[in-house]
Design an enzyme around this catalytic site. Structure first.
Site, mmCIF file in Angstrom:
data_model
loop_
_atom_site.group_PDB
_atom_site.id
_atom_site.type_symbol
_atom_site.label_atom_id
_atom_site.label_comp_id
_atom_site.label_asym_id
_atom_site.label_seq_id
_atom_site.Cartn_x
_atom_site.Cartn_y
_atom_site.Cartn_z
ATOM 1 N N SER A 125 2.577 3.814 -7.703
ATOM 2 C CA SER A 125 2.338 2.597 -8.053
ATOM 3 C C SER A 125 3.320 1.607 -7.188
ATOM 4 O O SER A 125 4.333 1.827 -7.048
ATOM 5 C CB SER A 125 2.643 2.421 -9.388
ATOM 6 O OG SER A 125 2.712 0.971 -9.892
ATOM 7 N N ASP A 159 -5.631 3.278 -12.933
ATOM 8 C CA ASP A 159 -6.201 2.374 -13.793
ATOM 9 C C ASP A 159 -7.349 2.467 -14.429
ATOM 10 O O ASP A 159 -8.195 2.106 -14.100
ATOM 11 C CB ASP A 159 -6.118 1.145 -12.928
ATOM 12 C CG ASP A 159 -4.947 0.762 -11.941
ATOM 13 O OD1 ASP A 159 -3.875 0.382 -12.361
ATOM 14 O OD2 ASP A 159 -5.118 0.767 -10.665
ATOM 15 N N LEU A 172 0.872 -1.215 0.113
ATOM 16 C CA LEU A 172 0.117 0.001 -0.089
ATOM 17 C C LEU A 172 0.858 1.290 0.012
ATOM 18 O O LEU A 172 1.932 1.274 0.753
ATOM 19 C CB LEU A 172 -1.010 -0.027 1.332
ATOM 20 C CG LEU A 172 -1.990 -1.253 1.493
ATOM 21 C CD1 LEU A 172 -2.674 -1.238 2.695
ATOM 22 C CD2 LEU A 172 -2.708 -1.311 0.059
ATOM 23 N N HIS A 232 -3.461 3.849 -2.614
ATOM 24 C CA HIS A 232 -4.218 3.345 -1.908
ATOM 25 C C HIS A 232 -4.909 4.262 -0.793
ATOM 26 O O HIS A 232 -6.085 3.876 -0.467
ATOM 27 C CB HIS A 232 -3.647 2.075 -1.496
ATOM 28 C CG HIS A 232 -3.077 1.340 -2.430
ATOM 29 N ND1 HIS A 232 -1.739 0.961 -2.463
ATOM 30 C CD2 HIS A 232 -3.838 0.457 -3.302
ATOM 31 C CE1 HIS A 232 -1.591 0.230 -3.475
ATOM 32 N NE2 HIS A 232 -2.564 -0.317 -4.061
ATOM 33 N N VAL A 292 -2.672 9.809 -7.469
ATOM 34 C CA VAL A 292 -1.781 10.443 -6.516
ATOM 35 C C VAL A 292 -0.210 10.412 -7.149
ATOM 36 O O VAL A 292 0.137 9.256 -7.407
ATOM 37 C CB VAL A 292 -1.970 9.757 -5.092
ATOM 38 C CG1 VAL A 292 -0.870 10.428 -4.325
ATOM 39 C CG2 VAL A 292 -3.251 9.991 -4.631
HETATM 40 O O1 PAF Z 1 -6.177 -2.397 -8.905
HETATM 41 C C1 PAF Z 1 -5.733 -3.529 -8.515
HETATM 42 O O2 PAF Z 1 -5.053 -3.541 -7.518
HETATM 43 C C2 PAF Z 1 -6.407 -4.879 -8.617
HETATM 44 O O3 PAF Z 1 -6.758 -4.794 -9.848
HETATM 45 C C3 PAF Z 1 -7.799 -5.073 -7.934
HETATM 46 C C4 PAF Z 1 -8.810 -4.197 -8.398
HETATM 47 C C5 PAF Z 1 -7.564 -4.936 -6.430
HETATM 48 C C6 PAF Z 1 -8.321 -6.422 -8.347
HETATM 49 O O4 PAF Z 1 -7.547 -7.396 -7.996
#
Ligand code: PAF
Length: 281
Positions: free
Chosen positions: A185, A150, A33, A37, A176
């Site tokens: 990332s 994403d 994370l 996140h 971010v």
């Molecule tokens: O974006 C991500 O980290 C992954 O693709 C997800 C949405 C948790 C699905 O595994």
């Protein structure tokens, strides 16, 4: 914060909170994370009364030869970060809990799932859609939070929710960035110092494209060319795709009349990074 690896127990806990009248927020993650996140977690914490974070490195969204085996993980560090954000439930199942022996049901988006990252990573969105559908059924959230970084995944998940009638509101949070513009990332951890410096070309290229758009350019192919040339100025970057597409269908735009997604993917050594920006209103 409760930490559960059992799907049955996580589902029971989320349903109990729902029955008690709490709005449930779900933040699906694969761990490792970072601030990106945590921005999703904070949005969920603001909007909902019971925040669930799932942490699962989903094997079905990785292709053969991809980085499943080396994907960064540190459950204890992630647990501490989530505890500090006031998360209510961390659901961190082992693979057998999500895909037990005999598992055979998958969710596939026939066309959308094969565009942008879906074209470069065959089967990727089948894995994403499958695990996200399962998480929606397990947690039954009112809202689920995803990052704009994403962008193709966002389009896929919105389509999934519409097509399969999930009663879930999808909340998309802004990208971010680090101080030098590089989008946060988990995969940035793979980069050497030189590659990390080179990765700034992604944001610079997006900004160059935005600037050309601001000067009045509306042709999709012309803007793709700006993006491509700007990326080509960085010798350590190997372009995977450069695209100017409609944000929900991911189809190429010949002329921008309303909103456009400018998306890029490039390799820096063995590491593939993606980034994007939205144009128009
Ligand atoms: O974006 C991500 O980290 C992954 O693709 C997800 C949405 C948790 C699905 O595994």
């Amino acid at each position: 914060m409760m930490v559960l690896s059992s799907t049955a127990r996580a589902q029971a806990r989320a349903l109990e909170a729902r029955s008690a009248g709490a709005a449930i927020g779900l933040v699906p993650t694969m761990g490792a994370l970072h601030e990106g996140h945590l921005s999703l977690v904070r949005a969920a914490r603001r909007d909902t009364q019971f925040v669930v974070v799932s942490l699962f490195v989903n094997p079905t969204q990785f292709g053969p030869g991809e980085d499943l085996d080396r994907y960064p993980h540190d459950l204890e560090q992630d647990r501490r970060k989530l505890e500090a954000e006031g998360v209510d439930l961390l659901y961190a199942p082992p693979v057998e809990e999500v895909y037990p022996s005999g598992y055979q049901t998958y969710v596939e988006l026939e066309e959308l799932g094969r565009r942008l990252d879906g074209a470069s990573r065959p089967g990727h969105f089948r894995g994403v859609a499958t695990v996200v559908a399962k998480l929606f059924n397990i947690v039954q959230p009112h809202r689920a939070y995803f990052g704009q970084k994403d962008a193709a995944q966002v389009a896929v998940i919105r389509r999934l929710v519409t097509d399969l009638n999930f009663p879930v509101e999808i909340v998309v949070c802004p990208i971010v960035r680090e101080a030098d513009g590089v989008a946060m990332s988990s995969r940035n951890a793979y980069l050497s110092a030189d590659q990390r410096r080179a990765a700034t070309v992604l944001y610079r290229s997006l900004e160059a494209t935005r600037s050309r758009y601001s000067s009045g350019e509306r042709s999709g192919p012309a803007l793709v060319e700006v993006l491509r040339q700007s990326l080509a100025s960085e010798p350590l970057a190997r372009i995977d795709y450069c695209a100017v597409v409609t944000p929900d269908t991911l189809l190429p735009l010949t002329m921008i009349r309303s909103r456009a997604l400018v998306a890029v993917a490039a390799w820096f050594g063995q590491t593939r990074l993606i980034d994007n920006t939205l144009l128009g209103d």
